[in-house]
Design an enzyme around this catalytic site. Sequence first.
Site, short mmCIF file in Angstrom:
data_model
loop_
_atom_site.label_atom_id
_atom_site.label_comp_id
_atom_site.label_asym_id
_atom_site.label_seq_id
_atom_site.Cartn_x
_atom_site.Cartn_y
_atom_site.Cartn_z
N GLY A 302 77.20 105.57 39.74
CA GLY A 302 78.48 105.30 40.51
C GLY A 302 78.81 103.99 39.58
O GLY A 302 79.63 103.49 39.83
N ASP A 303 78.07 103.49 39.08
CA ASP A 303 78.33 102.18 38.20
C ASP A 303 77.99 101.73 36.49
O ASP A 303 78.16 101.00 35.93
CB ASP A 303 76.99 101.81 38.19
#
Length: 329
Positions: A302-303
């Site tokens: 998610g980065d």
Amino acid sequence: MSQAAQVSVLALHLHGTHLGYLAGFAGGHNIVTFTPDYLHSQTRPTFTLTQLGKPDLLEKPWQTRQRLHPVLSNLLPEGALREWAAHQLKVHPDNEFPLFTWFGNDLPGALIVTPLEPEQVPAWALMRNKTQTAPVIVPVSHYGQRFSLAGVQMKFSGKHQDGRYHISQAGELGNWIIKTPSTLYPHVPANEYTCMTLAGLAGVNIPEIRLIPLAELDGLPNIQLPAETHAYAIRRFDRDDTDGRIHTEDFAQILQKYPHEKYRDSNYEMLGRILQQYSRDGIADLQQLARRLLVNILLGNGDAHLKNWTVFYPDQITVISNLPKYTYS
Ligand SMILES: Nc1ncnc2c1ncn2[C@@H]1O[C@H](COP(=O)(O)OP(=O)(O)O)[C@@H](O)[C@H]1O
Ligand SMILES: [Mg+2]
């Protein structure tokens, strides 16, 4: 009569071409100006992809306070490495001119920054609005002692020689990024190695990666390490084996966002459109983008913010984001 401001000036070079000047005033005002030769060159190396979409971007000086313009600011580290450098230099971590000077000989990509003596600086590189008194040019202090790598994790630039990994000392270039284990989270190197291997197997073109025993690392500074045995290493795509530099740019630079804005005001469609428009192999780049997005979902990454997407300029002029395919040995 107002007192003359003090200023130090750096020259900016890319592949041997003198791009311009970065002037850092004592009060925190910074100005980047580009040389007429660079502005009028037909064969100039590309400094930032943004200049292709905004033809007059380089015509006007870039003026900022404390922080540098995003195209330069994003070349500096964000986390522990920035704090450490600011501490060494006894400056505030947001005061980017001294940080840029300190990291200037080993920045990500191919930009090289060199200090200038007062007599080498043309007056037009110091133009400020409403300045009545000519500034006093003072020599640059603390030049080029360290490598700069962006990102938040503790990492080092180094070389692999005679079976050992040597962390670069002042003035030496490295062609590997080495990330040491984290004291916050267990087994980060093994996790990153595994995720990158899976991404590679799913068709993402990745640079060569390795898990390396900490005992094979030389020149590590005295940092706190957990009781783990391995570091993670990835070959740098902005350096070659002969200390050559390949210019690169992350999407925060391209979209002119500061590192703290890396999660904001952008989406993957924008990245795709930019690649489609400017890449010399837009279809391959779009396919890689799609593959990387799918792999991010499958791995639960998610980065994938703007600073985790980078393009490079293998021929110094045109951009591409897909890496050459790495063959596993
Ligand atoms: N193999 C590589 N070659 C050159 N630059 C890289 C490479 N991998 C990462 N980088 C650059 O270093 C930055 C930090 O790396 P990253 O792996 O994202 O570290 P962090 O986990 O600290 O965010 C990236 O934003 C990218 O600009
Ligand atoms: Mg990152």
